[in-house]
Motif scaffolding. Sequence first.
Motif, short mmCIF file in Angstrom:
data_model
loop_
_atom_site.label_atom_id
_atom_site.label_comp_id
_atom_site.label_asym_id
_atom_site.label_seq_id
_atom_site.Cartn_x
_atom_site.Cartn_y
_atom_site.Cartn_z
N CYS A 1 -6.58 2.17 4.73
CA CYS A 1 -6.11 3.55 4.57
C CYS A 1 -7.15 4.43 3.89
N CYS B 1 0.36 2.84 3.85
CA CYS B 1 0.76 2.14 5.08
C CYS B 1 1.84 1.10 4.86
N CYS C 1 0.85 -1.19 0.00
CA CYS C 1 0.00 0.00 0.00
C CYS C 1 0.89 1.25 0.00
N CYS D 1 -4.68 0.77 0.33
CA CYS D 1 -5.47 -0.34 0.85
C CYS D 1 -6.80 0.14 1.43
ZN LIG Z 1 -2.73 1.08 3.59
#
Ligand SMILES: [Zn+2]
Lengths: 233, 199
Positions: B70, B58, B55, B67
Amino acid sequence: MARRQRVEAEPAYVLHARPWRETSLLLEVLTLEHGRLALVAKGARRPGSQLRSVLLTFQPLVLGWSGAGEVRTLTRADWAGGVPLPQGRALWCGYYLNELVLRLLAREDPHREVFLAYDAAVRALAAGEPLAPVLRRFELAFLAALGYGLDWPHTVAGRYRFEPHRGLVPLMEGESAPGEVVLSAQTLEDLRAGCWSRPATLAEVRALTRRLIDHALDGQELQARRMLRELLE
Amino acid sequence: MPTPLDELIEALRCLPGVGARSAQRMAHHLLQRDRRGAQRLARAIEAALTTLTHCARCNAFSETTVCARCSDPARDATLVCVVESPADMEAIEQTHSYRGLYYVLMGRLSPLDGIGPKELELERLLERLAAPEVREVVLATNFTNEGEATAHWIAERVRARGLAVTRLARGVPLGGELEYVDPATVAHALIDRRRLDAT
Ligand SMILES: [Zn+2]
């Protein structure tokens, strides 16, 4: 070297631990009477292993081991306690000490004075003492134990140039030595007296130990020193 | 020329903590007792490798550039919790008491193993934390010396940018009786003791 050994209880520090086989740890330890050793801590990586919270770096331990050959088997590990974990920058300095010992002290080469100097340094780092004098004291004691000690001039006067192969060479009055390690008489006096209050003393001794360590390392770079430098940038 | 069996055993040894003997046991199990399971495993690894990336926010595994966690608007974007591994992130999620976002380091600093800030790509983390909505960074690296060294490194850099930095508290486990807790844990709980103020 390969003789069987059984040690019941020996003051020690873990310098480094890495995974070994499926559930064990391979430890590099520094001991009081037996120098640096490699020990396998069997089962230390099993979930819930009691060993894991004991086999910490920078913590005084009492270890027992047995076996022959280069890697022995840990038979006992007790936490001696009394020393908090060094925090922050002091922790990074601790890694520097460990890396120095791992790089420069051969296994199974007992040096009681190295252990004592290391123990004093870790306790001082944990107590939050100013970092530079702690590092310099350890470096000097460690280097002296390895045979890189300084030959002191009988009477100290003026300034000295330091060379790894020749030691301290007096400088003529007004003589300059660009790019070289130069120590003043005052610094040598401070060193002898164990006095670290003068910034110039710290700076000159730092250059001295740095030169000696680089010489001993023969061109290898210390990872911990590189990372500490990146942190301070 | 290694046989396919040797090749499978050798391949299984790439798993952490799997030595020659376990690898052999696993290979025999897959081929002898659970061929369907083996096929499923092979397909799952193939699919995960082709569809999962990190991602962008993150650094955890994700099928999309950013993702689901997030991009969840219900989460508190002012908080970013830094953990060593996806497993640590799940451990915190299971508490149901954290509503902020995460950053997964995928490792920790380990100076003596040559894993430094460059190797861990800590600059990516700092870029992530530079997002204007971020107010607090919660350092949840492990309570090993390496986890502490990692936390300190990040804290130094993040504090310089004026963000609040907090560290997970360390102490005696809930329901833990002191008598049975290891002495190092008790010692550090003592160091981290806190004042009980009248409320
Ligand atoms: Zn993420």
